[in-house]
Design a protein around this motif. Structure first.
Motif, PDB file in Angstrom:
ATOM      1  N   PHE A 110      -2.105  13.934  19.407  1.00 15.48           N
ATOM      2  CA  PHE A 110      -1.123  12.855  19.521  1.00 15.48           C
ATOM      3  C   PHE A 110      -0.283  12.732  18.247  1.00 15.48           C
ATOM      4  CE2 PHE A 110      -4.077  10.885  22.782  1.00 15.48           C
ATOM      5  CZ  PHE A 110      -3.192  10.990  23.850  1.00 15.48           C
ATOM      6  N   ARG A 111       0.196  13.853  17.722  1.00 16.13           N
ATOM      7  CA  ARG A 111       0.926  13.818  16.452  1.00 16.13           C
ATOM      8  C   ARG A 111       2.211  12.988  16.547  1.00 16.13           C
ATOM      9  NH1 ARG A 111       4.681  16.559  13.223  1.00 16.13           N
ATOM     10  NH2 ARG A 111       4.025  16.693  11.037  1.00 16.13           N
ATOM     11  N   THR A 112       2.956  13.152  17.630  1.00 17.26           N
ATOM     12  CA  THR A 112       4.189  12.378  17.801  1.00 17.26           C
ATOM     13  C   THR A 112       3.893  10.888  17.857  1.00 17.26           C
ATOM     14  OG1 THR A 112       5.232  14.211  19.001  1.00 17.26           O
ATOM     15  CG2 THR A 112       6.211  12.020  19.262  1.00 17.26           C
ATOM     16  N   GLY A 113       2.845  10.517  18.580  1.00 15.34           N
ATOM     17  CA  GLY A 113       2.471   9.108  18.674  1.00 15.34           C
ATOM     18  C   GLY A 113       2.118   8.514  17.323  1.00 15.34           C
ATOM     19  N   LYS A 114       1.414   9.278  16.507  1.00 11.25           N
ATOM     20  CA  LYS A 114       1.028   8.800  15.181  1.00 11.25           C
ATOM     21  C   LYS A 114       2.255   8.583  14.290  1.00 11.25           C
ATOM     22  CE  LYS A 114      -3.432  11.217  15.295  1.00 11.25           C
ATOM     23  NZ  LYS A 114      -4.173  12.370  14.760  1.00 11.25           N
ATOM     24  N   ILE A 115       3.202   9.503  14.352  1.00 12.12           N
ATOM     25  CA  ILE A 115       4.401   9.390  13.512  1.00 12.12           C
ATOM     26  C   ILE A 115       5.244   8.182  13.936  1.00 12.12           C
ATOM     27  CG2 ILE A 115       6.595  10.507  12.932  1.00 12.12           C
ATOM     28  CD1 ILE A 115       5.141  13.197  13.116  1.00 12.12           C
ATOM     29  N   VAL A 116       5.431   8.021  15.240  1.00 10.40           N
ATOM     30  CA  VAL A 116       6.212   6.877  15.746  1.00 10.40           C
ATOM     31  C   VAL A 116       5.542   5.571  15.345  1.00 10.40           C
ATOM     32  CG1 VAL A 116       6.973   5.672  17.831  1.00 10.40           C
ATOM     33  CG2 VAL A 116       7.240   8.156  17.656  1.00 10.40           C
ATOM     34  N   THR A 117       4.227   5.507  15.501  1.00  8.76           N
ATOM     35  CA  THR A 117       3.488   4.292  15.167  1.00  8.76           C
ATOM     36  C   THR A 117       3.568   3.985  13.678  1.00  8.76           C
ATOM     37  OG1 THR A 117       1.981   4.656  17.014  1.00  8.76           O
ATOM     38  CG2 THR A 117       1.228   3.192  15.267  1.00  8.76           C
ATOM     39  N   MET A 118       3.427   5.004  12.850  1.00 12.34           N
ATOM     40  CA  MET A 118       3.527   4.819  11.402  1.00 12.34           C
ATOM     41  C   MET A 118       4.898   4.249  11.027  1.00 12.34           C
ATOM     42  SD  MET A 118       3.412   7.749   8.411  1.00 12.34           S
ATOM     43  CE  MET A 118       4.975   8.432   9.016  1.00 12.34           C
ATOM     44  N   SER A 119       5.946   4.789  11.601  1.00  9.10           N
ATOM     45  CA  SER A 119       7.301   4.346  11.271  1.00  9.10           C
ATOM     46  C   SER A 119       7.537   2.894  11.680  1.00  9.10           C
ATOM     47  CB  SER A 119       8.319   5.253  11.961  1.00  9.10           C
ATOM     48  OG  SER A 119       8.137   6.595  11.587  1.00  9.10           O
ATOM     49  N   MET A 120       7.046   2.523  12.857  1.00  6.87           N
ATOM     50  CA  MET A 120       7.291   1.167  13.350  1.00  6.87           C
ATOM     51  C   MET A 120       6.418   0.144  12.624  1.00  6.87           C
ATOM     52  SD  MET A 120       8.080   1.748  17.395  1.00  6.87           S
ATOM     53  CE  MET A 120       8.871   0.142  17.520  1.00  6.87           C
ATOM     54  N   THR A 121       5.251   0.570  12.160  1.00  4.01           N
ATOM     55  CA  THR A 121       4.431  -0.333  11.355  1.00  4.01           C
ATOM     56  C   THR A 121       5.104  -0.601  10.015  1.00  4.01           C
ATOM     57  OG1 THR A 121       2.432   0.560  12.401  1.00  4.01           O
ATOM     58  CG2 THR A 121       2.132  -0.714  10.391  1.00  4.01           C
ATOM     59  N   ALA A 122       5.756   0.402   9.460  1.00  2.00           N
ATOM     60  CA  ALA A 122       6.512   0.204   8.218  1.00  2.00           C
ATOM     61  C   ALA A 122       7.671  -0.763   8.437  1.00  2.00           C
ATOM     62  CB  ALA A 122       7.027   1.544   7.702  1.00  2.00           C
ATOM     63  N   LEU A 123       8.327  -0.658   9.594  1.00  2.00           N
ATOM     64  CA  LEU A 123       9.433  -1.569   9.913  1.00  2.00           C
ATOM     65  C   LEU A 123       8.955  -3.014  10.002  1.00  2.00           C
ATOM     66  CD1 LEU A 123      12.396  -1.976  10.699  1.00  2.00           C
ATOM     67  CD2 LEU A 123      11.762  -1.419  13.079  1.00  2.00           C
ATOM     68  N   THR A 124       7.707  -3.211  10.404  1.00  2.00           N
ATOM     69  CA  THR A 124       7.142  -4.561  10.477  1.00  2.00           C
ATOM     70  C   THR A 124       7.257  -5.282   9.134  1.00  2.00           C
ATOM     71  OG1 THR A 124       5.555  -3.908  12.179  1.00  2.00           O
ATOM     72  CG2 THR A 124       5.036  -5.881  10.920  1.00  2.00           C
ATOM     73  N   LEU A 125       6.966  -4.582   8.055  1.00  2.00           N
ATOM     74  CA  LEU A 125       7.006  -5.200   6.731  1.00  2.00           C
ATOM     75  C   LEU A 125       8.407  -5.715   6.409  1.00  2.00           C
ATOM     76  CD1 LEU A 125       4.895  -2.544   4.774  1.00  2.00           C
ATOM     77  CD2 LEU A 125       4.096  -4.626   5.883  1.00  2.00           C
ATOM     78  N   VAL A 126       9.415  -4.953   6.783  1.00  2.00           N
ATOM     79  CA  VAL A 126      10.797  -5.358   6.524  1.00  2.00           C
ATOM     80  C   VAL A 126      11.162  -6.590   7.346  1.00  2.00           C
ATOM     81  CG1 VAL A 126      13.209  -4.632   6.638  1.00  2.00           C
ATOM     82  CG2 VAL A 126      11.440  -2.985   5.995  1.00  2.00           C
ATOM     83  N   LEU A 127      10.816  -6.579   8.628  1.00  2.00           N
ATOM     84  CA  LEU A 127      11.174  -7.685   9.523  1.00  2.00           C
ATOM     85  C   LEU A 127      10.500  -8.987   9.105  1.00  2.00           C
ATOM     86  CD1 LEU A 127      10.944  -5.754  12.905  1.00  2.00           C
ATOM     87  CD2 LEU A 127      13.033  -6.565  11.802  1.00  2.00           C
ATOM     88  N   ILE A 128       9.220  -8.929   8.740  1.00  2.00           N
ATOM     89  CA  ILE A 128       8.515 -10.134   8.325  1.00  2.00           C
ATOM     90  C   ILE A 128       9.084 -10.657   7.004  1.00  2.00           C
ATOM     91  CG2 ILE A 128       6.292 -11.026   7.501  1.00  2.00           C
ATOM     92  CD1 ILE A 128       6.504 -10.788  10.520  1.00  2.00           C
ATOM     93  N   GLY A 129       9.440  -9.753   6.106  1.00  2.00           N
ATOM     94  CA  GLY A 129      10.049 -10.186   4.851  1.00  2.00           C
ATOM     95  C   GLY A 129      11.351 -10.929   5.074  1.00  2.00           C
ATOM     96  N   ILE A 130      12.186 -10.439   5.993  1.00  2.00           N
ATOM     97  CA  ILE A 130      13.446 -11.112   6.303  1.00  2.00           C
ATOM     98  C   ILE A 130      13.192 -12.483   6.925  1.00  2.00           C
ATOM     99  CG2 ILE A 130      15.509 -11.018   7.764  1.00  2.00           C
ATOM    100  CD1 ILE A 130      15.404  -7.964   7.482  1.00  2.00           C
ATOM    101  N   THR A 131      12.261 -12.550   7.865  1.00  2.00           N
ATOM    102  CA  THR A 131      11.957 -13.821   8.530  1.00  2.00           C
ATOM    103  C   THR A 131      11.448 -14.857   7.545  1.00  2.00           C
ATOM    104  OG1 THR A 131      11.331 -12.555  10.509  1.00  2.00           O
ATOM    105  CG2 THR A 131      10.694 -14.872  10.439  1.00  2.00           C
ATOM    106  N   TYR A 132      10.584 -14.441   6.649  1.00  2.00           N
ATOM    107  CA  TYR A 132      10.026 -15.361   5.656  1.00  2.00           C
ATOM    108  C   TYR A 132      11.114 -15.875   4.711  1.00  2.00           C
ATOM    109  CZ  TYR A 132       7.045 -17.085   1.869  1.00  2.00           C
ATOM    110  OH  TYR A 132       6.443 -17.861   0.904  1.00  2.00           O
ATOM    111  N   TYR A 133      12.008 -14.990   4.296  1.00  2.00           N
ATOM    112  CA  TYR A 133      13.105 -15.393   3.405  1.00  2.00           C
ATOM    113  C   TYR A 133      13.994 -16.438   4.082  1.00  2.00           C
ATOM    114  CZ  TYR A 133      17.437 -15.167   0.724  1.00  2.00           C
ATOM    115  OH  TYR A 133      18.546 -15.505   0.004  1.00  2.00           O
TER     116      TYR A 133
END
Length: 493
Positions: free
Chosen positions: A440-463
């Motif tokens: 499931f290499r593709t699944g792992k890469i997609v999941t890793m990328s979207m988990t990283a995006l989570t940090l950005v979105l939560i930071g914006i919401t908190y600000y």
């Protein structure tokens, strides 16, 4: 002179109402910074009653929901793949069909929940979806499975957002994170029991009366939902102002303790404020994309039985291995919810859980080009659960941001949950293709990328929240006297 005096009193009342509206956001901020106050004995009794009725039933309702929604991997490893010809991406389409039905009815369902009795609506949908799952044992091909999966989505649409909304209508901000986490933990515990049930069926019921194990799985788990739904008619409360078993001073206390924190307890109907709060404030959309990322972050565990099966382990072993993992997820999830209640600042708890999960997905992708050894896959399965705990904390945060209008809060919860569940399943059709197992290499890469995006979105919401940028507005119709509040309650009841 009397007319002038009366006019002066009216003007004073209007001015008082306007001041209450203008000070709403400031009052909420001050409330969140106050130290914890000890509950009175009456309030403790009220919370215990709610825990025994609302929380107990919600937990087991979501337990049944988890069994019936997520039993596809277990059914797949118990003969469904060969009998229904679920080769290639047909299995993933069967998963996605559920969410097509789920999204169509979820937003309308939560739009009306403020106008009906949840004690009838929510147990009713549990009863119906249990019956549908039982009928899934009768399908003869994947087309029939697609049809019933859509119907299952229709019937389950109201449950999760309805319970999240109902919890937010009863519990204070010091209680809500833990209760939301306990509710969601019901689904994780169901994952553990689903593994036990599926393992027992694979070894004991497969072939009994000429039926493969996957059919017995649907029958047993569907009947359980039917029983839980029936019990809900006698246990579940409605809202603080109209619950039959909470009356008198206890009802007044239930309403007052929420209004003390600025929460709107009465429905005002859909109005311009509702649509303005949804369309012109960024929070519901930020939470929506964050929720999509959360769902992707759970991918490795959702496909763990298939990974083990493709590595040559028996279906019984693959299902049994999920038992301790899901129990661990439930424990982590409740601890995270309690910590967010205890220390506040929901955003920091979400950021911590997401960052920890991201670290392990980076490891899974980096080691041996994504072809992770089985030991590392097992370790990662026990390390990524904080992403599961971040989801109910985010829903608690959503409940709090939109607490000043019941209709806005109900619709925001439904939008985030429905669209947030739908998008990942279309992504997973190509990201987590069954034929890519076990790597499931593709699944792992997609999941890793979207988990990283989570940090950005939560930071914006908190600000945005900390700087009070585009916060939802309170509806302008404000009662200024106890008599007006009582009149409003009588009108609703």
């Amino acid at each position: 002179m009397k007319e002038n005096s009366a006019g002066s009193d009216t003007q004073h009342s209007r001015t008082h109402s306007i001041l209450r509206v203008d000070s709403f956001a400031s009052a909420l901020t001050q409330e969140s910074r106050r130290p914890r106050q000890e509950k009175s004995e009456a309030e403790k009794r009220l919370v215990r009653k709610l825990d025994r009725r609302l929380m107990l039933w919600a937990f087991f309702g979501y337990f049944a929901n988890g069994l019936d929604r997520n039993n596809m991997p277990n059914a797949y490893t118990n003969g469904m793949d060969t009998e229904l010809n679920l080769a290639s991406d047909k299995y993933n389409w069967a998963i996605t069909m559920f969410f097509i039905g789920y999204i169509i009815l979820q937003i309308p369902a939560n739009a009306i929940i403020t106008k009906v009795r949840p004690s009838i609506m929510l147990p009713g949908v549990v009863f119906v979806w249990g019956a549908i799952v039982c009928f899934m044992a009768l399908v003869k091909n994947y087309q029939g499975l697609y049809g019933l999966r859509i119907c299952l989505g229709f019937s389950e649409a109201a449950f999760y957002p309805g319970i999240v909304f109902l919890l937010g209508s009863w519990y204070s901000r010091e209680e809500l994170g833990t209760r939301t986490a306990v509710f969601v933990a019901g689904s994780q515990v169901s994952g553990a029991f689903s593994g036990l049930i599926s393992g027992a069926i694979a070894s004991g019921l497969d072939g009994v009366h000429g039926m493969r194990g996957w059919k017995w799985l649907f029958i047993i788990e569907g009947l359980l939902a039917v029983v839980i739904g029936f019990c809900g008619f006698f246990l579940l409360p409605d809202f603080p102002h109209n619950t039959r078993f909470i009356v008198g001073e206890e009802r007044d206390l239930a309403i007052e303790r929420l209004e003390r924190q600025g929460k709107k307890t009465l429905s005002t109907g859909l109005n311009l404020t509702t649509f303005r709060n949804l369309l012109t404030t960024p929070y519901v959309w930020l939470f929506l994309f964050t929720f999509i990322c959360f769902q992707e972050g759970m991918g490795i565990l959702q496909n763990f039985p298939i990974i083990l099966s493709k590595l040559g382990y028996s279906s019984s072993f693959a299902n049994y291995m999920m038992v301790p993992i899901w129990v661990w997820v439930a424990v982590v999830l409740v601890v995270q919810g309690w910590l967010s209640d205890r220390y506040g600042k929901r955003a920091w708890h979400i950021l911590a859980g997401s960052a920890w999960t991201l670290l392990w997905y980076v490891v899974l992708v980096a080691v041996d080009g994504g072809k992770s050894p089985i030991v590392l896959v097992f370790v990662a399965a026990y390390m990524i659960p904080p992403i599961f705990g971040a989801s109910p904390i985010m829903m608690t945060w959503l409940n709090e941001i939109y607490q000043n209008d019941s209709e806005t809060r109900a619709l925001a919860i439904a939008i985030v949950n429905s669209l947030g569940n739908l998008a990942p399943n279309f992504i997973n059709i190509k990201a987590w293709i069954v034929t890519d197992a076990p790597d499931f290499r593709t699944g792992k890469i997609v999941t890793m990328s979207m988990t990283a995006l989570t940090l950005v979105l939560i930071g914006i919401t908190y600000y945005l929240e900390q700087n009070k940028i585009l916060l939802p507005k309170v509806h302008q119709r404000i009662t200024t006297t106890d008599e007006e509040k009582k009149k409003d309650i009588r009108e609703v009841v």
